[in-house]
Design a protein around this motif. Structure first.
Motif, mmCIF file in Angstrom:
data_model
loop_
_atom_site.group_PDB
_atom_site.id
_atom_site.type_symbol
_atom_site.label_atom_id
_atom_site.label_comp_id
_atom_site.label_asym_id
_atom_site.label_seq_id
_atom_site.Cartn_x
_atom_site.Cartn_y
_atom_site.Cartn_z
ATOM 1 N N ALA A 25 0.819 -1.209 0.000
ATOM 2 C CA ALA A 25 0.000 0.000 0.000
ATOM 3 C C ALA A 25 0.861 1.272 0.000
ATOM 4 O O ALA A 25 0.450 2.295 -0.525
ATOM 5 C CB ALA A 25 -0.931 -0.007 1.208
ATOM 6 N N GLU A 26 2.051 1.194 0.554
ATOM 7 C CA GLU A 26 2.966 2.345 0.589
ATOM 8 C C GLU A 26 4.010 2.281 -0.521
ATOM 9 O O GLU A 26 4.961 3.054 -0.511
ATOM 10 C CB GLU A 26 3.659 2.417 1.952
ATOM 11 C CG GLU A 26 2.709 2.605 3.115
ATOM 12 C CD GLU A 26 1.979 3.935 3.057
ATOM 13 O OE1 GLU A 26 2.607 4.947 2.693
ATOM 14 O OE2 GLU A 26 0.769 3.949 3.356
ATOM 15 N N SER A 40 1.556 -6.702 5.983
ATOM 16 C CA SER A 40 1.241 -5.538 5.172
ATOM 17 C C SER A 40 0.036 -5.824 4.290
ATOM 18 O O SER A 40 -0.218 -6.980 3.935
ATOM 19 C CB SER A 40 2.441 -5.176 4.287
ATOM 20 O OG SER A 40 2.155 -4.068 3.451
ATOM 21 N N THR A 41 -0.668 -4.769 3.939
ATOM 22 C CA THR A 41 -1.722 -4.894 2.935
ATOM 23 C C THR A 41 -1.093 -4.786 1.554
ATOM 24 O O THR A 41 -0.023 -4.187 1.382
ATOM 25 C CB THR A 41 -2.788 -3.792 3.099
ATOM 26 O OG1 THR A 41 -2.156 -2.522 3.031
ATOM 27 C CG2 THR A 41 -3.527 -3.952 4.419
ATOM 28 N N VAL A 43 -1.886 -3.918 -2.667
ATOM 29 C CA VAL A 43 -2.759 -3.242 -3.618
ATOM 30 C C VAL A 43 -2.634 -3.963 -4.963
ATOM 31 O O VAL A 43 -1.775 -4.837 -5.122
ATOM 32 C CB VAL A 43 -2.374 -1.752 -3.739
ATOM 33 C CG1 VAL A 43 -2.577 -1.032 -2.409
ATOM 34 C CG2 VAL A 43 -0.944 -1.584 -4.219
ATOM 35 N N GLY A 62 -5.225 -7.370 -4.830
ATOM 36 C CA GLY A 62 -5.041 -6.890 -3.476
ATOM 37 C C GLY A 62 -4.983 -8.055 -2.523
ATOM 38 O O GLY A 62 -5.174 -9.209 -2.915
#
Length: 77
Positions: A25-26, A40-41, A43, A62
């Protein structure tokens, strides 16, 4: 390291890898042997990994990733 990529329907990949690039995501991040534990997520983007001397990829919409003791578990949507 062991990479496991799973969805609700199937195990897409499970095996030894040298490195893994993940769409966090970052931003995209790399996991190498001995990486610190993390969750972590993910995307939409590619999960790129080296397996048996070849690069391979799985495009994901995702999900989440858990890294612990050289085991990378990716659960995708």
């Amino acid at each position: 390291m062991v990479l496991k990529v799973i969805s609700a329907q199937d195990v897409l990949f499970e095996g030894e890898v040298g490195k893994v690039s993940l769409p966090g995501a970052e931003g995209t991040f790399m996991v190498l042997p001995g990486h610190a534990s993390l969750i972590s997520t993910l995307v939409p983007g590619p999960v790129v990994y080296d397996h048996d001397g070849h690069s391979a990829r799985i495009d994901v919409a995702g999900g989440i990733v858990d890294v612990d003791n050289d085991i990378i578990s990716v659960c995708i949507y």
